[in-house]
Design a protein around this motif. Structure first.
Motif, mmCIF file in Angstrom:
data_model
loop_
_atom_site.group_PDB
_atom_site.id
_atom_site.type_symbol
_atom_site.label_atom_id
_atom_site.label_comp_id
_atom_site.label_asym_id
_atom_site.label_seq_id
_atom_site.Cartn_x
_atom_site.Cartn_y
_atom_site.Cartn_z
ATOM 1 N N LEU A 47 0.834 -1.196 0.000
ATOM 2 C CA LEU A 47 0.000 0.000 0.000
ATOM 3 C C LEU A 47 0.875 1.255 0.000
ATOM 4 O O LEU A 47 0.660 2.181 -0.773
ATOM 5 C CB LEU A 47 -0.924 -0.013 1.220
ATOM 6 N N LEU A 193 -5.988 0.825 -3.080
ATOM 7 C CA LEU A 193 -6.159 1.696 -1.916
ATOM 8 C C LEU A 193 -4.967 2.643 -1.775
ATOM 9 O O LEU A 193 -5.139 3.837 -1.486
ATOM 10 C CB LEU A 193 -6.323 0.853 -0.652
ATOM 11 N N MET A 315 -11.183 -1.098 -7.519
ATOM 12 C CA MET A 315 -11.354 -1.783 -6.239
ATOM 13 C C MET A 315 -12.493 -2.798 -6.286
ATOM 14 O O MET A 315 -12.434 -3.838 -5.622
ATOM 15 C CB MET A 315 -11.625 -0.760 -5.130
#
Length: 464
Positions: A47, A193, A315
């Motif tokens: 991430l 994300l 997503m």
């Protein structure tokens, strides 16, 4: 095979080529069943990596290079991405096998992840300081501040690829084969994300605030490195083969396509997908300005909103694509995903307003999310030797992602530069833009590469 005492002086060979007596040199890592929180924790450092690269490639580089280089911005963007990606090409090939042999009590991967982040942060500081300097005469038509900025970006590449070159061996080290689709889904989710966070923080909330933007990137790298490193259960190895010279090391980097055809085809198809992606992604800011006619004063905000919408679409498919691939197979997901991205790349050229571009972006994002969700799983499924050489083999697999950056961005920048239009405004300032033909050229190249990435995956036999 009978157990024998390993010979530390024996040369190192690739999987399938180990000499008798050398099989026990590697102490295979422990794989264990994981819950959702553990799989998520492994992915948290990914991430942070995506926060950084989205903020840099999508927002900061196009914006800052436009300010530094004016009408040479497309060439400058191609140069800085393409040339610096050489480090991303070489370093994982070195760090992967070195981390395979790391005897640290903290594990094989974590020490390199920590060192890499430190170097990475130093590079980000150098980029920020260079961007704050006034433009003066430099080399090859670019100012001196551009070349200092370029140097800082190269340091970022070095540090990032030290950390990720080791980190990418974590999933094959510790995740059971039956959970790799789920683990890949988490990696895909963290890709989206992280990218969304990079866009929201840098382009929407703190737009045009360069010091805070760089601070956000540095903070996320440190924070999420700690999360992953402190929750990761690594198994240390007790011994490793002795160094046998550069010749054997280089020989060990070669994975024969004849012996491991599935790995070769997965590598080729990933290369093609990433080539298509990096032909388009770095130039979206300029596309919005030149084709969709977004004014410069609102360009950063609009660019951020466009990417957020694309990422939210990604997503949707990214969260479930990996899990679904465990049931129906990875290849079916890739066929659909690549087809959607190829169609989306071509359709962008025919958009005449922002709403049309957003609709096409959503369609492209759905395909991109689906592909990313199975990307890691497909790679780990076909590794030649997951026990002994995960770091090395994943490093070679990683080349299929970074080599296209070395080629695609400079090629696209060159093609786009051939379609520049200059206009003179009333105050004597020369304005410019790239015409629609230039974007048609580079987006069509992207569509062909994405389509081939799906078609050639049919040659993979052992992965579903």
């Amino acid at each position: 095979m009978p157990e024998t005492e390993p010979d530390p002086s024996a040369p190192y060979y690739r999987a399938g080529e180990l000499v008798p007596g050398n099989e026990e040199i590697h102490n295979p890592p422990s794989q264990y069943h994981m819950g959702g929180f553990q799989l998520m924790s492994i992915s948290m450092f990914w991430l942070a990596s995506n926060v950084q690269w989205t903020a840099l490639l999508v927002i900061l580089l196009p914006k800052q290079l436009g300010e530094m280089t004016g009408d040479k911005q497309a060439q400058a963007l191609g140069v800085i991405i393409g040339a610096s990606a050489i480090f991303a090409l070489i370093i994982p090939l070195l760090i992967g096998p070195i981390s395979d042999r790391c005897l640290s009590r903290f594990g094989r991967r974590r020490p390199f992840m920590v060192v890499g982040v430190i170097v990475n942060v130093i590079g980000l500081a150098a980029m920020f300081l260079a961007s704050e300097q006034p433009s003066v005469a430099g080399f090859n038509g670019f100012g001196a501040n551009f070349w200092w900025y370029f140097t800082g970006f190269c340091i970022v590449q070095v540090g990032s690829n030290i950390s990720t070159g080791a980190y990418q061996g974590v999933i094959p080290d510790v995740v059971l084969p039956k959970q790799r689709g789920k683990a890949s889904g988490y990696m895909g989710a963290m890709t989206q994300l992280g990218s969304a966070l990079g866009i929201v923080l840098v382009a929407v909330i703190f737009r045009d605030n360069i010091p805070i933007s760089y601070g956000i990137i540095c903070g996320s790298l440190v924070l999420f490195l700690l999360w992953t490193a402190l929750t990761l259960k690594e198994t240390s190895i007790e011994r490793a083969p002795a160094w046998q010279g550069i010749g054997n090391f280089v020989k060990g980097l070669w994975i024969s396509p004849k012996k491991f055809p599935d790995f070769a085809w997965v590598w080729i198809t990933r290369f093609l997908v990433m080539f298509g992606f990096y032909t388009v992604q770095p130039f979206i800011r300029y596309y919005l300005r030149d084709v969709i006619r977004i004014p410069e004063k609102s360009l950063t905000m609009t660019q951020g909103e466009v990417f957020l919408i694309i990422l939210f679409a990604a997503m949707i498919t990214g969260l479930y694509g990996g899990v679904l691939s465990d049931k129906i197979g990875r290849k079916r997901i890739v066929y659909i995903a690549n087809g959607m991205m190829a169609v989306g790349a071509v359709a962008l050229v025919f958009c005449t307003n922002l709403m049309q571009a957003l609709a096409v972006g959503v369609f492209f994002g759905l395909g991109y999310g689906a592909y990313i969700s199975v990307d890691w799983a497909l790679g780990t499924d076909v590794l030649p030797n997951q026990d002994a050489d995960a770091g090395k083999d994943m490093g070679i697999w990683h080349v299929a992602m970074v080599l296209p950056q070395t080629l695609a961005a400079p090629v696209a920048g060159f093609l786009l530069a051939g379609h520049i239009i200059r206009t003179h405004v009333e105050n004597g300032k020369t304005d410019f833009y790239y015409n629609q033909g230039g974007y048609m050229t580079i987006f069509s190249v992207a569509a062909v590469a994405l389509g081939l990435g799906a078609v050639l995956l049919r040659n993979v036999k052992k992965a579903r």
